[in-house]
Design a protein around this motif. Structure first.
Motif, short mmCIF file in Angstrom:
data_model
loop_
_atom_site.label_atom_id
_atom_site.label_comp_id
_atom_site.label_asym_id
_atom_site.label_seq_id
_atom_site.Cartn_x
_atom_site.Cartn_y
_atom_site.Cartn_z
N SER A 12 -77.82 -17.96 -0.86
CA SER A 12 -76.94 -16.92 -1.40
C SER A 12 -76.15 -16.33 -0.25
O SER A 12 -76.69 -16.17 0.84
N TYR A 13 -74.90 -16.03 -0.48
CA TYR A 13 -74.11 -15.32 0.54
C TYR A 13 -74.31 -13.81 0.37
O TYR A 13 -74.32 -13.06 1.31
N THR A 14 -74.45 -13.42 -0.91
CA THR A 14 -74.67 -12.01 -1.21
C THR A 14 -75.90 -11.93 -2.12
O THR A 14 -76.29 -12.93 -2.72
N ASP A 16 -76.47 -10.79 -4.99
CA ASP A 16 -76.37 -10.88 -6.45
C ASP A 16 -76.11 -12.28 -7.00
O ASP A 16 -76.20 -12.51 -8.20
N LYS A 17 -75.83 -13.25 -6.13
CA LYS A 17 -75.48 -14.56 -6.69
C LYS A 17 -76.06 -15.70 -5.86
O LYS A 17 -75.83 -15.77 -4.66
N LYS A 18 -76.81 -16.57 -6.55
CA LYS A 18 -77.34 -17.74 -5.87
C LYS A 18 -76.34 -18.88 -5.95
O LYS A 18 -75.98 -19.32 -7.04
N ILE A 19 -75.90 -19.35 -4.81
CA ILE A 19 -74.89 -20.42 -4.77
C ILE A 19 -75.57 -21.79 -4.86
O ILE A 19 -75.04 -22.71 -5.47
N LEU A 20 -76.74 -21.93 -4.25
CA LEU A 20 -77.52 -23.17 -4.35
C LEU A 20 -78.92 -22.80 -4.84
O LEU A 20 -79.52 -21.82 -4.36
N PRO A 38 -67.39 -29.60 -10.01
CA PRO A 38 -66.17 -28.81 -10.06
C PRO A 38 -66.05 -27.88 -8.86
O PRO A 38 -67.03 -27.65 -8.14
N SER A 39 -64.87 -27.34 -8.66
CA SER A 39 -64.64 -26.37 -7.60
C SER A 39 -65.58 -25.18 -7.81
O SER A 39 -65.75 -24.72 -8.93
N GLY A 40 -66.21 -24.74 -6.73
CA GLY A 40 -67.13 -23.60 -6.84
C GLY A 40 -68.57 -23.99 -7.13
O GLY A 40 -69.45 -23.14 -7.20
N ALA A 41 -68.84 -25.29 -7.30
CA ALA A 41 -70.19 -25.75 -7.64
C ALA A 41 -71.18 -25.53 -6.50
O ALA A 41 -72.39 -25.46 -6.73
N GLY A 42 -70.66 -25.46 -5.27
CA GLY A 42 -71.55 -25.27 -4.11
C GLY A 42 -71.59 -26.48 -3.19
O GLY A 42 -72.39 -26.52 -2.25
N LYS A 43 -70.71 -27.43 -3.41
CA LYS A 43 -70.71 -28.68 -2.62
C LYS A 43 -70.50 -28.42 -1.14
O LYS A 43 -71.20 -28.93 -0.28
N SER A 44 -69.49 -27.61 -0.87
CA SER A 44 -69.15 -27.32 0.52
C SER A 44 -70.27 -26.53 1.20
O SER A 44 -70.67 -26.81 2.33
N THR A 45 -70.80 -25.57 0.49
CA THR A 45 -71.93 -24.78 1.01
C THR A 45 -73.10 -25.70 1.33
O THR A 45 -73.74 -25.57 2.38
N PHE A 46 -73.38 -26.63 0.44
CA PHE A 46 -74.49 -27.55 0.64
C PHE A 46 -74.31 -28.35 1.94
O PHE A 46 -75.21 -28.40 2.79
P1 ADP Z 1 -67.33 -26.17 -3.75
O1 ADP Z 1 -67.30 -26.83 -2.41
O2 ADP Z 1 -68.13 -26.96 -4.76
O3 ADP Z 1 -65.99 -25.82 -4.26
P2 ADP Z 1 -68.30 -23.83 -2.35
O4 ADP Z 1 -69.57 -24.15 -1.67
O5 ADP Z 1 -67.05 -23.82 -1.53
O6 ADP Z 1 -68.14 -24.81 -3.61
O7 ADP Z 1 -68.40 -22.45 -3.05
C1 ADP Z 1 -69.45 -22.11 -3.95
C2 ADP Z 1 -69.40 -20.62 -4.22
O8 ADP Z 1 -69.76 -19.93 -3.04
C3 ADP Z 1 -68.04 -20.11 -4.62
O9 ADP Z 1 -68.24 -19.15 -5.63
C4 ADP Z 1 -67.50 -19.48 -3.35
O10 ADP Z 1 -66.60 -18.45 -3.62
C5 ADP Z 1 -68.77 -18.96 -2.70
N1 ADP Z 1 -68.64 -18.90 -1.24
C6 ADP Z 1 -68.34 -19.93 -0.42
N2 ADP Z 1 -68.32 -19.55 0.87
C7 ADP Z 1 -68.62 -18.22 0.85
C8 ADP Z 1 -68.76 -17.22 1.86
N3 ADP Z 1 -68.58 -17.51 3.15
N4 ADP Z 1 -69.06 -15.99 1.48
C9 ADP Z 1 -69.26 -15.67 0.18
N5 ADP Z 1 -69.15 -16.56 -0.84
C10 ADP Z 1 -68.84 -17.82 -0.51
#
Ligand code: ADP
Ligand code: ADP
Length: 239
Positions: A12-14, A16-20, A38-46
């Protein structure tokens, strides 16, 4: 043995929301695996959790038999030499030449901007030229990167990721900014060169058809969870 093992990964970045959420995954040496979603799924974060460009909150990542989460700064730097990265927007230094950008990949991005070529041995420069040649852009070696097309810049990005001879290359939407023709060139090169060099490849994509054409295995990510995992043909049967 798996090159990469992910167990119960959470991010989670914050608060309130679990990204992965509870990601479990194993990648074997030499595999070409795509992550779609889809965009926002968490791929980049992963992808960024794997080399700790982003710090994860839960679970365990084991890369090359090392516990990634427990590495100190020096160990992390060392581990990252085994993980190349390719970005959607190439992330090249625009004012530097192609060859300088490629060589730069070898020592990270903290070397000074002056006299870059002089810092490298003939052998290293030869290696850089070999890669440029494999990717068909050697004639652009002394051009500034900002004079190249997007597809050419991404080929430079691939050379930079591979110059350190990594075991794994992470590609974050490598073709999302390119037209279909350039996209095909990039994916063909990425597949051919990682196969030739025996490098494991993990690629974020949002086009299912591209993932099916190139991958040994596809992982579907949606709202931070793995919703599909299987060989390319299994995905087509299910849809
Ligand atoms: P994807 O690559 O699948 O588009 P991301 O991993 O970029 O997904 O983003 C997943 C979610 O995490 C999105 O809702 C994005 O806004 C949020 N997010 C990504 N990077 C940050 C960050 N540095 N701080 C807060 N939220 C983030
Ligand atoms: P790109 O397409 O170049 O990957 P992104 O939109 O994914 O660009 O993100 C650019 C940067 O902004 C990344 O470092 C990402 O972590 C960060 N970011 C993305 N979403 C958020 C967010 N909701 N809050 C804060 N930072 C974010």
């Amino acid at each position: 043995m798996a090159l990469l093992k992910v167990e119960g990964l959470g991010k989670s970045y914050t608060s309130d929301k679990k990204i992965l959420k509870n990601i479990n995954l194993e990648i074997n040496p030499g595999e070409f695996v795509s992550i779609i979603g889809p965009s926002g799924a968490g791929k980049s974060t992963f992808l960024r959790c794997i080399n700790r460009m982003v710090e994860f909150n839960e679970g365990k990542i084991t890369f090359n038999q090392q516990d990634v989460g427990s590495l100190n700064k020096r160990e992390l730097r060392r581990m990252r030499t085994n993980i190349g990265m390719v970005f959607q927007h190439y992330n090249l230094v625009p004012r530097l030449t192609v060859i300088e950008n490629v060589l730069h990949g070898r020592f990270g991005y903290k070397t000074t901007m002056q006299g870059i070529l002089g810092r490298y041995t003939e052998e290293e420069k030869e290696r850089a030229f070999e890669l440029l040649e494999k990717l068909g852009i050697q004639e652009h070696a002394y051009k500034r990167c900002d004079q190249l097309s997007g597809g050419q810049q991404q080929r430079v990005g691939i050379c930079r990721a591979l110059i350190q001879e990594p075991k794994l290359v992470l590609c974050d939407e490598p073709i999302a900014s390119l037209d279909p023709n350039s996209s095909k060139i990039i994916m063909d090169h990425l597949k051919a060169i990682t196969t030739e060099l025996g490098i494991t490849c993990l690629v974020n994509l949002h086009q299912v058809d591209v993932a099916q054409n190139y991958s040994d295995r596809i992982i579907g990510l949606n709202q931070g969870e793995i919703v599909f995992e299987g060989a390319s043909h299994q995905l087509s049967e299910e849809q």
